[in-house]
Design a protein around this motif. Structure first.
Motif, mmCIF file in Angstrom:
data_model
loop_
_atom_site.group_PDB
_atom_site.id
_atom_site.type_symbol
_atom_site.label_atom_id
_atom_site.label_comp_id
_atom_site.label_asym_id
_atom_site.label_seq_id
_atom_site.Cartn_x
_atom_site.Cartn_y
_atom_site.Cartn_z
ATOM 1 N N LYS A 1 0.838 -1.180 0.000
ATOM 2 C CA LYS A 1 0.000 0.000 0.000
ATOM 3 C C LYS A 1 0.885 1.247 0.000
ATOM 4 C CE LYS A 1 -3.506 1.743 3.087
ATOM 5 N NZ LYS A 1 -3.968 1.556 4.427
ATOM 6 N N LEU B 1 -2.753 8.481 -4.562
ATOM 7 C CA LEU B 1 -4.192 8.577 -4.277
ATOM 8 C C LEU B 1 -4.834 9.803 -4.908
ATOM 9 C CD1 LEU B 1 -4.571 7.315 -0.606
ATOM 10 C CD2 LEU B 1 -5.147 6.168 -2.726
ATOM 11 N N HIS C 1 -8.587 9.726 -6.253
ATOM 12 C CA HIS C 1 -9.671 10.569 -5.704
ATOM 13 C C HIS C 1 -9.584 11.939 -6.357
ATOM 14 C CE1 HIS C 1 -10.536 7.918 -2.304
ATOM 15 N NE2 HIS C 1 -9.237 7.725 -2.228
ATOM 16 N N VAL D 1 -7.935 15.757 -0.504
ATOM 17 C CA VAL D 1 -7.751 16.957 0.324
ATOM 18 C C VAL D 1 -6.269 17.123 0.695
ATOM 19 C CG1 VAL D 1 -8.457 18.101 2.458
ATOM 20 C CG2 VAL D 1 -10.038 16.554 1.277
ATOM 21 N N PRO E 1 -10.513 9.589 14.101
ATOM 22 C CA PRO E 1 -11.214 8.301 14.059
ATOM 23 C C PRO E 1 -10.651 7.388 12.973
ATOM 24 C CG PRO E 1 -12.754 10.139 13.961
ATOM 25 C CD PRO E 1 -11.403 10.711 13.834
ATOM 26 N N MET F 1 -10.413 5.567 9.554
ATOM 27 C CA MET F 1 -10.752 6.003 8.184
ATOM 28 C C MET F 1 -10.702 7.519 7.992
ATOM 29 S SD MET F 1 -12.343 3.184 6.574
ATOM 30 C CE MET F 1 -13.623 3.878 5.607
ATOM 31 N N SER F 2 -10.118 8.222 8.950
ATOM 32 C CA SER F 2 -10.137 9.676 8.798
ATOM 33 C C SER F 2 -8.979 10.167 7.938
ATOM 34 C CB SER F 2 -10.106 10.343 10.172
ATOM 35 O OG SER F 2 -8.941 9.944 10.859
ATOM 36 N N GLY F 3 -8.019 9.290 7.633
ATOM 37 C CA GLY F 3 -6.936 9.693 6.730
ATOM 38 C C GLY F 3 -5.545 9.710 7.351
ATOM 39 N N LYS F 4 -5.389 9.103 8.540
ATOM 40 C CA LYS F 4 -4.091 9.162 9.231
ATOM 41 C C LYS F 4 -2.992 8.435 8.456
ATOM 42 C CE LYS F 4 -5.675 7.294 13.072
ATOM 43 N NZ LYS F 4 -7.059 7.041 12.630
ATOM 44 N N SER F 5 -3.258 7.175 8.110
ATOM 45 C CA SER F 5 -2.215 6.391 7.430
ATOM 46 C C SER F 5 -1.863 7.016 6.088
ATOM 47 C CB SER F 5 -2.672 4.964 7.194
ATOM 48 O OG SER F 5 -3.146 4.427 8.381
ATOM 49 N N THR F 6 -2.873 7.477 5.381
ATOM 50 C CA THR F 6 -2.628 8.104 4.082
ATOM 51 C C THR F 6 -1.687 9.305 4.254
ATOM 52 O OG1 THR F 6 -4.831 7.462 3.442
ATOM 53 C CG2 THR F 6 -3.784 9.146 2.095
ATOM 54 N N HIS G 1 -4.802 6.364 18.098
ATOM 55 C CA HIS G 1 -6.184 6.536 18.540
ATOM 56 C C HIS G 1 -6.211 6.910 20.019
ATOM 57 C CE1 HIS G 1 -8.333 4.963 15.054
ATOM 58 N NE2 HIS G 1 -7.299 4.160 14.899
ATOM 59 N N PHE H 1 -11.151 14.774 5.963
ATOM 60 C CA PHE H 1 -9.728 14.547 5.621
ATOM 61 C C PHE H 1 -8.870 15.804 5.780
ATOM 62 C CE2 PHE H 1 -12.133 11.519 2.918
ATOM 63 C CZ PHE H 1 -11.801 10.393 3.637
HETATM 64 N N1 LIG Z 1 -6.629 13.613 2.149
HETATM 65 C C1 LIG Z 1 -7.540 12.756 1.662
HETATM 66 N N2 LIG Z 1 -8.389 13.128 0.697
HETATM 67 C C2 LIG Z 1 -9.308 12.255 0.204
HETATM 68 N N3 LIG Z 1 -9.425 10.970 0.607
HETATM 69 C C3 LIG Z 1 -8.605 10.531 1.570
HETATM 70 C C4 LIG Z 1 -7.617 11.397 2.137
HETATM 71 N N4 LIG Z 1 -6.929 10.696 3.057
HETATM 72 C C5 LIG Z 1 -7.463 9.451 3.072
HETATM 73 N N5 LIG Z 1 -8.464 9.348 2.188
HETATM 74 C C6 LIG Z 1 -9.281 8.143 1.940
HETATM 75 O O1 LIG Z 1 -9.767 7.648 3.186
HETATM 76 C C7 LIG Z 1 -9.522 6.267 3.337
HETATM 77 C C8 LIG Z 1 -9.093 5.969 4.771
HETATM 78 O O2 LIG Z 1 -7.862 6.570 5.025
HETATM 79 P P1 LIG Z 1 -6.759 5.964 6.007
HETATM 80 O O3 LIG Z 1 -6.604 4.493 5.804
HETATM 81 O O4 LIG Z 1 -5.547 6.798 5.845
HETATM 82 O O5 LIG Z 1 -7.436 6.220 7.411
HETATM 83 P P2 LIG Z 1 -6.893 5.913 8.875
HETATM 84 O O6 LIG Z 1 -7.237 7.096 9.712
HETATM 85 O O7 LIG Z 1 -5.463 5.516 8.836
HETATM 86 O O8 LIG Z 1 -7.769 4.689 9.301
HETATM 87 P P3 LIG Z 1 -7.487 3.588 10.468
HETATM 88 O O9 LIG Z 1 -7.279 4.356 11.737
HETATM 89 O O10 LIG Z 1 -8.715 2.762 10.484
HETATM 90 O O11 LIG Z 1 -6.263 2.831 10.026
HETATM 91 C C9 LIG Z 1 -8.408 5.940 2.338
HETATM 92 O O12 LIG Z 1 -8.667 4.739 1.696
HETATM 93 C C10 LIG Z 1 -8.395 7.068 1.349
HETATM 94 O O13 LIG Z 1 -8.943 6.635 0.133
#
Ligand SMILES: Nc1ncnc2c1ncn2[C@@H]1O[C@H](COP(=O)(O)OP(=O)(O)OP(=O)(O)O)[C@@H](O)[C@H]1O
Length: 764
Positions: free
Chosen positions: A178, A500, A504, A508, A526, A528-533, A638, A670
């Motif tokens: 990934k 990404l 998308h 953002v 939370p 899926m909020s975008g941390k790992s990305t 978290h 995000f």
């Molecule tokens: N900046 C952004 N703009 C648009 N979409 C985004 C952005 N960042 C993340 N995403 C989308 O949101 C989804 C979830 O993001 P991510 O896996 O980074 O969340 P996370 O906070 O790490 O989740 P978890 O805590 O469950 O691991 C990703 O698959 C991605 O497609």
């Protein structure tokens, strides 16, 4: 040297370790005739350094000495190889072959560069292990492949810690994939970055850390982006060089040993064929040089100017081309279609140079013609209008007839003709090789210019066809030139994830700011909020910057990092008998032992794989440890309580991903914002979406309310109490940033005035 194109990897690796846990690695790339030496102290008990290197090289053969020297408690490199690389061919060579003195002499003789330029004189004693590994590796290659490596032909990167950063990616395989751009995605422009050259792959895995070299590449990119004519001219000129140039030029680095052994003779035709095709390819490449010179003549940037000086103005290429022209027919061209290539190879040497060769050619022509005539005859006699006569290197000519048309057997005359045709071609190769012997020797005299040419072509291909091409296909200003500093901040304004963002449309952008005054960022939010990305995005931007490419951001200034340590996700490691938590801890320990002042550490959810109190304690104390270092850390979690670190340590900044709650549903924005924001029960909301029974969710909600209510109150009080001190921390952070700022005196004075007013007004 036989063509290794079919092999997945072209690396042969020599590996040796001493009792002091030091490991020497010699990685010989057969395809590019380059030798990479590294020596390091293996600080990780699971041999993580060595694993990372082996993962990087993906060797086809690993050469090791026989006896184990693993110190107590260590698995030892040999055991590591047996355990994790059992499918890779392992060769054991006697210890005498691992001779550092011989290694040093060999490298002095074989390297394309001066020994002093390699740092060999200075570092000889220090790097004895990798030199020993080099001696064994070269010995094995020469014996196994029946070649002698030509003097001054090997590309050897300088010894010592001067260049590449090591890129560590830990954790679950999927996470790793990934993290790295998808190579298969055709819609994705970044695939270019992966498909193009081996140099590109090497750069992405081990980016540069030498700011001067990075700057030279970026200057070159600036020039290409600002001068369309140069950009397109250069793309066109590069297209004139056959695709295989870099791989084939290195064939001249290996001189075949004189054949006395009958067993080897059977393979001779193929070797001669490879040699002839290498010469034809060299001729085609040299013919492309004048166009490259024409395009580069007025180039301004240092890198392109240097290419012009070292390649285009080097008379050795013209004299080499002249020498080739004396023996090789002018009309002969490099071809990829097998039959055309074979004909070109058979007719490569000018007519009249060798009588026997001319006879063999006549026989080759006669049999080829007879085969085609025979095919025509069969079409008529046996009513086979769809009979085709394709060719491949292994079988020679063969008939292809639709199954339904076959009735009875065809006469065997064709097979006899084909055998005669193949043997005539074989004779042509043999005679041609003899005619080319003197020419090959002359080319080998100047083999270092060919190694240089191969290196330059790879570099230009990477910068022009990957970097410039990718940037030019994006809307203007989407990618910017990064700036670099030694002690300054890591500041990215409106950064985006390079992969990404093309998936998308509404990706953002987000910022990051890390400096001496605030060297740790804790990112909350939370699921899926975008941390790992976000973590991946920051790493990718730094990697792109440090390979000399523009970055997907509005602005970026980067403190050159020497290593990026990532600890992201993990599953039970059954092979090494470690639990998720143990793996997490081992990897964290590895980071702590190897981190330097210039490293970037990226941690995703550390401590979640054990009891919540221990996990929190581990995460907190790891943060405290890292805070004391000058390395930059981004920590996604978290655990909201971790944000309290900011009330104690001035160099911690807490950020959160903004999320709205509408009708009991999370609405992800995000967008990264300052401070901590408590999103009540987001885990339960998502669990509901995932389909957990509502009774379970309700029970969970009443339990968690009781726990968090108290905790929230405590955190709010704590935060209020520390408000004053945090204001002071804020002032200190901004003052330190101003210390490294390159603004003029008036602007700094103004900034100080603004800072004072904000502080007095309580608006910091
Ligand atoms: N900046 C952004 N703009 C648009 N979409 C985004 C952005 N960042 C993340 N995403 C989308 O949101 C989804 C979830 O993001 P991510 O896996 O980074 O969340 P996370 O906070 O790490 O989740 P978890 O805590 O469950 O691991 C990703 O698959 C991605 O497609």
């Amino acid at each position: 040297m036989e063509d290794d194109a079919g092999e997945r990897s072209s690396f042969v690796i020599g590996l040796i370790e001493n009792r002091a846990k030091e490991v020497g690695v010699a990685a010989f790339d057969l395809r590019s005739a380059s030798l990479h030496l590294s020596q390091y102290i293996e600080t990780s008990s699971s041999y993580q350094n060595t694993k990372t290197l082996l993962h990087f090289y993906e060797p086809m053969v690993i050469i090791v000495p026989p006896n184990k020297l693993a110190p107590d408690g260590m698995v030892g490199v040999l055991e590591l190889i047996d355990r994790f690389y059992s499918s890779t061919r392992k060769v054991t060579m006697v210890r005498g072959c691992f001779d550092d003195t011989r290694g040093s002499v060999l490298i002095k003789n074989l390297a394309a560069k001066e020994p002093s330029a390699l740092g060999l004189d200075t570092y000889y004693k220090q790097y004895y292990l990798c030199l020993a590994a080099a001696a064994a590796t070269i010995k094995w290659i020469e014996a196994e492949k029946g070649v002698i490596v030509t003097n001054h032909s090997l590309l050897c990167p300088k010894l010592g810690n001067h260049r590449a950063i090591t890129f560590y990616s830990f954790g679950h395989k999927q996470q790793k994939e990934k993290f790295v751009p998808d190579t298969q995605d055709n819609k994705n422009n970044w695939r270019l970055i992966f498909c193009s050259t081996r140099l590109l792959r090497a750069n992405l895995l081990q980016p540069l850390k030498d700011a001067e070299t990075i700057k030279a590449r970026l200057d070159c990119l600036d020039e290409l982006m600002g001068n369309e004519q140069l950009f397109f001219g250069l793309s066109q000129a590069l297209r004139k060089f056959p695709k295989e140039t870099d791989r084939v030029l290195c064939h001249f680095c290996y001189k075949p040993k004189k054949v006395t052994n009958v067993v080897v003779v059977t393979d001779n035709a193929r070797k001669s064929q490879n040699l002839i095709s290498s010469i034809i390819l060299l001729k085609t490449a040299l013919d492309a040089l004048p166009l490259l010179s024409k395009v580069l003549k007025d180039a301004k940037s240092f890198l392109l100017g240097n290419v012009y000086k070292s390649i285009c103005e080097n008379e050795k290429y013209a004299s080499m081309r002249k020498r080739i022209g004396e023996v090789i027919d002018e009309d002969v061209l490099h071809a990829r279609v097998p039959f055309v290539a074979r004909t070109q190879q058979c007719f490569a040497v000018k007519a009249g140079i060798d009588g026997l060769l001319d006879i063999a050619r006549r026989s080759f022509c006669d049999t080829s013609e007879a085969i085609h005539n025979l095919a025509n005859k069969y079409r008529e006699d046996f009513k086979l209008p769809n009979l085709k006569i394709p060719f491949n290197n292994r079988q020679g000519f063969y008939f292809s007839i639709p199954h339904k048309d076959i009735q009875g057997k065809l006469p065997s005359k064709f097979i006899q003709l084909n055998v005669r045709n193949k043997s005539a071609a074989g004779e042509c190769y043999k005679r041609t090789e003899l005619c080319l012997e003197a020419l090959m020797d002359a080319i080998r005299e100047d083999v270092s210019v060919l190694t240089l040419l191969a290196e330059v072509l790879c570099l230009l291909d990477m910068i022009v066809n990957s970097f410039a091409h990718t940037i030019s296909t994006k809307p203007v200003d989407r990618y910017t030139r990064p700036e670099f500093s030694v002690n300054g901040p890591l500041a990215i304004d409106a950064g985006r994830h390079p992969i990404l963002e093309s998936i998308h449309n509404d990706f953002v952008p987000n910022n990051i700011f890390l400096s001496e005054a605030s060297n740790m960022v804790i990112v909350t939010g939370p699921n899926m909020s975008g941390k790992s990305t976000y973590l991946q995005q920051v790493c990718l931007i730094i990697i792109l910057a440090q390979i000399g490419c523009y970055v997907p951001a509005r602005f970026a200034t980067i403190r050159v990092v020497d290593r990026i340590f990532t600890r992201m996700g993990s599953v039970e490691n059954l092979e090494s008998n470690s639990s998720t938590f143990m793996t997490e801890m081992k990897e964290t320990a590895f980071i702590m032992q190897n981190v330097s002042q210039r490293s970037l550490i990226v941690m995703d959810e550390l401590g979640r794989a054990t009891s919540s109190s221990d996990g929190f304690a581990v995460a907190w104390s790891c943060c405290e440890h890292l805070l004391a270092l000058k390395a930059y850390t981004i920590f996604a979690t978290h655990m909201e309580n971790l944000s309290e670190l900011a009330t104690i340590y001035p160099n911690v900044k807490v950020l959160h991903f903004h999320v709205d709650i509408n009708n009991n549903r999370l609405d992800f924005k995000f967008q990264l914002k300052e401070g901590l924001r408590h999103v009540p029960h987001y885990g339960l909301l998502l669990a509901g979406v995932a389909g957990l029974p509502s009774s379970v969710i309700e029970t969970a909600r009443s339990i968690t309310s009781r726990i968090t209510e108290k905790e929230l109150k405590r955190m709010t009080v704590n935060c209020e109490q520390h408000h004053a001190i945090q204001m002071t921390y804020g002032v200190a952070q901004r003052l330190i940033c101003l210390k490294y700022s390159s603004q003029d005196e008036d602007s700094i004075r103004q900034a100080l005035q603004n800072l004072k007013e904000s502080y007095v007004g309580g608006k910091l």
